[in-house]
Design an enzyme around this catalytic site. Structure first.
Site, mmCIF file in Angstrom:
data_model
loop_
_atom_site.group_PDB
_atom_site.id
_atom_site.type_symbol
_atom_site.label_atom_id
_atom_site.label_comp_id
_atom_site.label_asym_id
_atom_site.label_seq_id
_atom_site.Cartn_x
_atom_site.Cartn_y
_atom_site.Cartn_z
ATOM 1 C CB ALA A 96 -0.909 -0.004 1.226
ATOM 2 C CE LYS B 145 12.276 8.335 14.702
ATOM 3 N NZ LYS B 145 12.228 7.642 13.400
ATOM 4 C CB VAL C 192 14.938 1.979 19.191
ATOM 5 C CG1 VAL C 192 16.020 2.616 20.056
ATOM 6 C CG2 VAL C 192 13.560 2.332 19.724
ATOM 7 N N GLY D 113 18.012 1.903 14.324
ATOM 8 C CA GLY D 113 18.227 1.308 13.012
ATOM 9 C C GLY D 113 18.563 -0.165 13.036
ATOM 10 C CB ILE E 153 21.932 -1.103 16.794
ATOM 11 C CG1 ILE E 153 22.877 -0.134 16.095
ATOM 12 C CG2 ILE E 153 22.583 -1.667 18.048
ATOM 13 C CD1 ILE E 153 23.162 1.121 16.893
ATOM 14 C CG ASP F 259 14.605 10.537 15.827
ATOM 15 O OD1 ASP F 259 13.838 9.932 15.065
ATOM 16 O OD2 ASP F 259 15.692 10.069 16.222
ATOM 17 C CE LYS G 220 15.356 6.968 16.636
ATOM 18 N NZ LYS G 220 16.554 7.397 15.889
ATOM 19 N N GLY H 12 18.857 5.095 7.912
ATOM 20 C CA GLY H 12 19.085 4.797 6.508
ATOM 21 C C GLY H 12 18.251 3.622 6.049
#
Length: 406
Positions: free
Chosen positions: A22, A83, A110, A112, A114, A179, A183, A282
């Site tokens: 979608a 988030k 949270v 990326g 990791i 941001d 997180k 990213g």
């Protein structure tokens, strides 16, 4: 997912098929995606009756919230990278997932790529986490790293981050700490088994950090990072959650985190100190985290089980910022005349804030006074600063920064 379909099949134990996508702009070319799978009606896609897992990467509050709850009502598990929504309405989403007997996974929300959410929810489930301190926004870390390494001012470093694609055209969410605060709320809830919403997180942006602050930090053997800091009180009866710039010693592991990388430092009773490090944003890092959750949720589906849901049994209150105890670096513009230092020192003493070091530089009737304190409550420091501003000999409070990680 289509590129690695065979590998995913082996890892999950059954084939996984992309059933639909979608989107808002169906005319956009999407390489590797069959155009027949594209739709603008996300609700109809969820109600088709043949969907097992939905991946939500819309962002924002609506329509993401409605679509996720619709998925649970339809018996569909959800993998999300949202988030902002999780920080605001995580409890309601977890409740909806539990009511539907489905999974809600959100590793990509949270830090990326990791692996952080699942280790904290599962690997450290038998331990007691007392403190989490981390760099959870790549844009701000890139900017501060450039200011530190090149001597650039804030705007110059921001312009470079924008040119390289690290900063959005409107960087407010990053540089003002929104941001990172979202997180922080998510991580605090996981770490302390209590509900922490975005509104509970103290937030302070980094737009006022200057080259002069970095010069002072270097003289102290420190650098400056925008940190998310989550702490359990010493008596275990409350928690705090905050996001703000802070000086940290160059010897601290977080001080060496460069460019747009993220790192989170976790302190647990049994496991001790753990550090999670890697690219925090990213497309590729986010995709890695999303696919990891997809595999986990698909395995749960095959096993007719669900993974861990919300753990909020402690119901600990979130203390206000005024209760936080830490050290401070205060830079004052003062009149260069006898008695000023004594006046300033008396003001600190009257508010119960002990001074560790003082550095004074003066020229042509003006001076700068840099004071580094011992640990003190934030409320006491705020009272001190208010009183300092009222002194005739203090022309301005140039900078206030917390000192962490010692």
């Amino acid at each position: 997912m289509t590129t690695h379909a065979d590998d995913l099949t082996q890892r999950i134990g059954a084939p996984v098929e992309l059933a639909g996508v979608a989107v808002r702009r169906p005319s956009k070319v999407r390489e590797g995606i069959d155009p027949a799978l594209i739709t603008t009606d996300a609700t109809a896609l969820l109600k088709r009756g043949d969907i097992d897992i939905a991946i939500e990467v819309i962002g924002g509050i609506e329509p993401a919230r409605t679509l996720i709850t619709t998925a649970f009502e339809q018996g569909i598990s959800v993998v999300s990278a949202n988030k902002a929504l999780l920080a605001q309405d995580g409890a309601a989403l977890h409740a909806a997932a539990e009511a539907g007997g489905r999974d809600l996974y959100y590793e990509a929300a949270v830090a990326g790529a990791i692996p952080l959410v699942r280790p904290m929810r599962e690997s450290l489930a038998g331990d007691k986490i007392n403190r989490v301190m981390g760099i959870v926004n790549g844009t701000t870390n890139f900017i501060l790293d450039k200011m530190d390494s090149t001597g650039a001012g804030y705007q110059e470093a921001l312009d470079e981050a924008t040119a390289l694609g690290y900063a959005e055209a409107d960087p407010t969410a990053d540089v003002e700490g929104y941001d990172a605060a979202a997180k922080a709320a998510i991580l605090a809830g996981i770490a302390f088994h209590t509900r922490v919403r975005l509104d509970d997180v103290y937030r302070e942006g980094m737009t006022e950090v200057s080259a002069a602050d970095f010069a002072s930090a270097k003289r102290m053997g420190c650098t400056i990072k925008l940190l998310a800091i989550l702490e359990r009180a010493a008596d275990g009866e409350s928690v705090t959650a905050r996001v703000h710039p802070a000086m940290i010693p160059l010897s601290h592991p977080l001080a060496s985190v460069r460019e747009a990388y993220n790192a989170v430092f976790v302190e647990a009773e049994a496991a001790g100190r753990l550090m999670f490090y890697g690219p925090g944003a990213g497309g590729a890092p986010t995709a890695s985290a999303v696919l990891g959750d997809l595999v986990a949720v698909a395995r749960n589906k095959l096993a007719e089980a669900t993974g861990p849901g919300e753990s909020a049994y402690t119901q600990l209150p979130v203390s206000p910022m005024g209760d936080v105890v830490t050290r401070y670096h205060i830079s004052l513009d003062v009149a260069d005349k006898p008695g000023v230092l004594a006046q300033v020192a008396t003001t600190f003493a009257e508010h119960g804030v002990s001074i560790d070091t003082v550095r004074q530089q003066g020229k042509d009737g003006e001076a700068s006074l840099v004071v580094v304190t011992h640990r003190a409550p934030d409320a006491a420091l705020s009272g001190t600063v208010e009183a300092l501003r009222k002194l005739d000999t203090v022309r301005g409070v140039a900078s206030i920064m917390r000192v962490e990680g010692e």
